[in-house]
Design an enzyme around this catalytic site. Structure first.
Site, PDB file in Angstrom:
ATOM      1  N   HIS A 133       0.854  -1.182   0.000  1.00  0.00           N
ATOM      2  CA  HIS A 133       0.000   0.000   0.000  1.00  0.00           C
ATOM      3  C   HIS A 133       0.892   1.235   0.000  1.00  0.00           C
ATOM      4  O   HIS A 133       2.130   1.128   0.048  1.00  0.00           O
ATOM      5  CB  HIS A 133      -0.935   0.001   1.210  1.00  0.00           C
ATOM      6  CG  HIS A 133      -2.129  -0.885   1.046  1.00  0.00           C
ATOM      7  ND1 HIS A 133      -3.125  -0.632   0.121  1.00  0.00           N
ATOM      8  CD2 HIS A 133      -2.490  -2.033   1.674  1.00  0.00           C
ATOM      9  CE1 HIS A 133      -4.056  -1.582   0.186  1.00  0.00           C
ATOM     10  NE2 HIS A 133      -3.691  -2.444   1.116  1.00  0.00           N
ATOM     11  N   ASP A 151       0.097   6.825  -3.993  1.00  0.00           N
ATOM     12  CA  ASP A 151      -1.210   6.522  -4.574  1.00  0.00           C
ATOM     13  C   ASP A 151      -1.684   7.628  -5.513  1.00  0.00           C
ATOM     14  O   ASP A 151      -2.069   7.380  -6.661  1.00  0.00           O
ATOM     15  CB  ASP A 151      -2.249   6.340  -3.465  1.00  0.00           C
ATOM     16  CG  ASP A 151      -2.168   4.972  -2.800  1.00  0.00           C
ATOM     17  OD1 ASP A 151      -1.321   4.169  -3.194  1.00  0.00           O
ATOM     18  OD2 ASP A 151      -2.961   4.732  -1.874  1.00  0.00           O
TER      19      ASP A 151
END
Length: 381
Positions: free
Chosen positions: A135, A165
């Site tokens: 992540h 991200d």
């Protein structure tokens, strides 16, 4: 709108791909969010607004939703038919998953030679970490960005904005897609874009890496723009609250020193060592002598590159943010408009409900009501 008539198939979930395709949707692209029948699980992330996640809504305006079971033969064929009529396909699976589904680049390129396929992954399509789970916090950790964030004598502190991200998995792939579309428009073939979130985070460290490569010391809490110099850091104010000082140019620093009645600090703008410690301590004492509101009043209108550090709940009411119309509240939740202003009708669609447009989208490739009913019964749609 610039991308009107450009269809984008969005097979991604969660934040990175959704942000990428929202940028394209806001520019006028017809973004079709292709979801499993159970939906993108970000739809159910709290807090909910009328049963749908406010977080999902923040990333999926101006899109249509189609549910398809891509593990079924019928669902796969429907997706391929849509790909034949689309300009872009964005997916966020680990390397090899699309091939196993029968949707690899070779298959898609054969069905539509002009298709741009963008694959957004954590670590890219090759290399020893290509299939590794992760992540944002892992990607920025591996990139070195996380290691630089925090106080000099403290541990690394996670960034409050998902740099990898949003930057590596959202903004930079969108730019690459737009470039690829220009290439196709000029007569070139479609292409496969390998977008890595870790790569994106590393690319944003260009200046830090260049400084270190040139022999400069660069470490957590000790960088030109992160705590080394008294002219560029955050200071605590009396009674709570903080102030940002970014007086890098000598003229701004001199003006600030004059405003705070400390002309003796002018020569210490970039001081290091004992003199630097003295400059930091002096500035800390100065800002601790007044409240944040008092500093706002004192420094207002001066060219000193100083602004209060706003808490999240203060941002929407800030006069500049309000004047630019950046944040609004819709019935679907709080929404931030595109960073670069577009024409007034840029917001065309609310965030879609799960499968809200399935019938409409499939009718565009010749699927009638009877066939649609059969597909629903079979669990394909």
């Amino acid at each position: 709108m610039p991308l009107t008539g450009i269809r984008v198939l969005d097979l991604t979930r969660l934040l990175p791909g959704a942000f990428c395709t929202m940028l394209l949707a806001d520019l006028g692209a017809d973004v079709v969010k292709v979801e499993e029948p159970i939906g993108d699980y970000m739809r159910w992330a709290p807090p909910l607004v009328d049963g749908q996640s406010a977080l999902f809504n923040a990333l999926n305006r101006n899109k249509r939703s189609l549910t398809l079971n891509l593990k079924s033969e019928a669902g796969l064929e429907l997706l391929l038919r849509l790909a034949e009529r689309s300009a872009v396909l964005v997916e966020g699976n680990r390397p090899g998953v699309m091939e196993r589904l029968g949707l690899g680049w070779d298959v898609l390129h054969a069905r539509n030679p002009k298709l741009v396929m963008c694959s957004i992954t954590g670590y890219g399509q090759d290399g020893p970490f290509a299939s590794r789970a992760g992540h944002d916090i892992n990607y920025v950790a591996t990139s070195g960005a996380l290691g630089l964030n925090g106080d000099r004598d403290g541990p690394p502190v996670p960034l409050s904005v998902q740099l990898a991200d949003v930057g590596g998995g959202g903004l930079q792939p969108a730019v690459a897609i737009l470039g690829a579309l220009v290439g196709v428009e000029r007569g070139g073939p479609g292409r496969r874009i390998d977008a890595s979130m870790m790569d994106g985070a590393v690319s944003w460290l260009a200046l830090a890496l260049a400084a270190r490569g040139g022999g400069e010391h660069v470490s957590r809490g000790d960088q030109r723009l992160a705590g080394r110099h008294a002219c560029y850091r955050i200071y605590a104010c009396k009674g709570g609250g903080y102030y940002s000082v970014g007086a890098l140019e000598p003229k701004f620093w001199a003006a600030l020193c004059e405003a705070i009645d400390r002309p003796d600090l002018v020569e210490l703008q970039f001081a290091e060592g004992p003199e630097g410690v003295r400059a930091h301590a002096a500035m800390e004492s100065v800002f601790a002598s007044k409240t944040r509101s008092e500093w706002e009043a004192k420094l207002a209108g001066l060219d000193v590159c100083c602004e209060p550090v706003l808490e999240l709940d203060e941002v929407a009411s800030h006069p500049q943010v309000a004047a630019r119309g950046l944040i609004s509240r819709a019935h679907t939740g709080v929404e931030v408009r595109p960073a670069v202003p577009l024409r007034p009708d840029w917001r065309r669609l609310d965030p879609p409900g799960l499968g809200e447009h399935s019938a409409e989208i499939l009718s565009e490739i010749g699927v009638g009501d009877e066939r649609l009913a059969a597909l629903r019964k079979a669990g394909v749609v």
